[in-house]
Motif scaffolding. Structure first.
Motif, PDB file in Angstrom:
ATOM      1  N   UNK A 290     -41.285  -5.634   2.373  1.00 42.87           N
ATOM      2  CA  UNK A 290     -39.983  -6.469   2.842  1.00 42.87           C
ATOM      3  C   UNK A 290     -40.079  -7.905   2.120  1.00 42.87           C
ATOM      4  N   UNK A 291     -40.737  -7.970   0.887  1.00 38.17           N
ATOM      5  CA  UNK A 291     -40.995  -9.163   0.222  1.00 38.17           C
ATOM      6  C   UNK A 291     -39.864 -10.022  -0.003  1.00 38.17           C
ATOM      7  N   UNK A 292     -38.549  -9.302  -0.534  1.00 39.50           N
ATOM      8  CA  UNK A 292     -37.292 -10.116  -0.625  1.00 39.50           C
ATOM      9  C   UNK A 292     -37.041 -10.870   0.508  1.00 39.50           C
ATOM     10  N   UNK A 293     -37.081 -10.219   1.799  1.00 38.13           N
ATOM     11  CA  UNK A 293     -36.530 -10.907   2.793  1.00 38.13           C
ATOM     12  C   UNK A 293     -37.612 -11.961   3.426  1.00 38.13           C
ATOM     13  N   UNK A 294     -38.702 -11.982   3.188  1.00 37.83           N
ATOM     14  CA  UNK A 294     -39.380 -12.926   3.457  1.00 37.83           C
ATOM     15  C   UNK A 294     -39.568 -14.067   2.542  1.00 37.83           C
ATOM     16  N   UNK A 295     -39.404 -13.944   1.274  1.00 35.39           N
ATOM     17  CA  UNK A 295     -39.218 -14.876   0.415  1.00 35.39           C
ATOM     18  C   UNK A 295     -37.874 -15.789   0.523  1.00 35.39           C
ATOM     19  N   UNK A 296     -37.029 -15.237   1.067  1.00 36.88           N
ATOM     20  CA  UNK A 296     -35.565 -16.129   1.637  1.00 36.88           C
ATOM     21  C   UNK A 296     -36.001 -17.093   2.377  1.00 36.88           C
ATOM     22  N   UNK A 297     -37.027 -17.161   3.352  1.00 37.06           N
ATOM     23  CA  UNK A 297     -37.709 -18.203   4.128  1.00 37.06           C
ATOM     24  C   UNK A 297     -37.985 -19.630   3.300  1.00 37.06           C
TER      25      UNK A 297
END
Length: 300
Positions: A290-297
């Motif tokens: 879920x890297x994309x989701x976390x990088x949004x932070x």
């Protein structure tokens, strides 16, 4: 005692029985079963809900609004013979957040190997120290897991007695030879692995401390002391990352992230850049898919 006691409630309970702790909805998907008598699934739903919601699992008093809400989604995959069912089960429970109308997903687990025999109108009994059947054992196991995690979220290690009961259920059910109660190398998403991580393993049992930090010292104070809450949620994720570094891809770790990944990315958007940077780094180690989701932070 986590739950409050009210004289009026006690009086009512003296008339209708002890208060119950669970408020589960059972959903049965029988599309794959391809059997003509689908009425059995309506009876099954009623029987399972009564087993979960109609008994007292603790000695504590629960007000109606304090009952632990959950869903039990049962997918019938196969009916190899009349009265025998092979299924997968997904269990979800939620917990209210103090001072808000928000309910936080606490437990989200998919059990992929459940085989059971069901006769219409059969009574479901449970004994913690004796294996009776594979229905009451599975339902009672997840009832105790739900209680344990809920109590852990309000008090540090508050759910120990319930995890001890769940461990007894696993040990007793191993004699049945049914899948899910013993160690498996092909699929660890089962009762044995979950129980082992929560109750037996010194590596993963520390995640119980993360539940308390995340919920009682994090979500519950987010509205009044946000910076302290963000720090405690970060510490909870540190605990998770440490366990995962020692032994990657534990079932308890996966279960925590299945429940919390979306919530973490939502509530941490307003944290400081320093906290967001560290928590993203940890989340990428724990849950790289879920890297994309976390990088949004980091773009907030």
């Amino acid at each position: 005692m986590k739950k409050g006691f009210f004289l009026l409630l006690f009086f009512c309970n003296s008339l209708i029985g002890f208060s119950q702790e669970l408020n589960f909805t059972v959903i049965i998907n029988s599309d794959r079963a391809r059997i003509q008598n689908t009425n059995v699934f309506s009876q099954m739903k009623t029987s399972f809900e009564q087993f979960l919601n109609g008994r007292s699992w603790t000695s504590d008093e629960f007000r109606p609004e304090e009952r632990i809400k959950g869903n039990l989604l049962i997918t019938i995959n196969d009916v190899p013979q009349v009265g025998t069912y092979n299924a997968t089960v997904q269990i979800q429970t939620v917990r209210p957040v103090y001072g808000t109308n928000y309910e936080s997903l606490v437990f989200n687990f998919a059990d992929r190997s459940w085989s059971f025999d069901y006769i219409e109108s059969q009574p479901l009994e449970f004994n913690r120290f004796t294996y009776l059947n594979n229905i009451s054992s599975l339902l009672a196991f997840y009832a105790h897991i739900a209680l344990g995690l809920d109590y852990d979220s309000f008090e540090s290690r508050g759910g120990s007695e319930f995890f001890a009961a769940a461990n007894d259920i696993v040990n007793n059910a191993q004699q049945s030879g049914r899948p899910g109660w013993v160690q498996s190398t092909s699929d660890r998403r089962n009762r044995y692995s979950l129980n082992n991580d929560i109750y037996i393993s010194s590596v993963f049992s520390v995640i119980r401390d993360a539940y308390y930090l995340y919920h009682r010292q994090g979500l519950d104070i987010l509205q009044i002391r946000p910076e302290e809450a963000y720090t405690n949620i970060l510490e909870a994720v540190r605990i998770l990352a440490s366990a995962n570094k020692t032994q990657p891809n534990g079932i308890f770790t996966i279960s925590f992230m299945d429940a919390k990944s979306d919530e973490i990315t939502s509530i941490m958007k307003n944290a400081s850049l320093e906290i967001r940077t560290e928590i993203v780094q940890l989340l990428l180690e724990i849950d790289p898919n879920n890297a994309r989701k976390y990088n949004e932070l980091l773009k907030s």
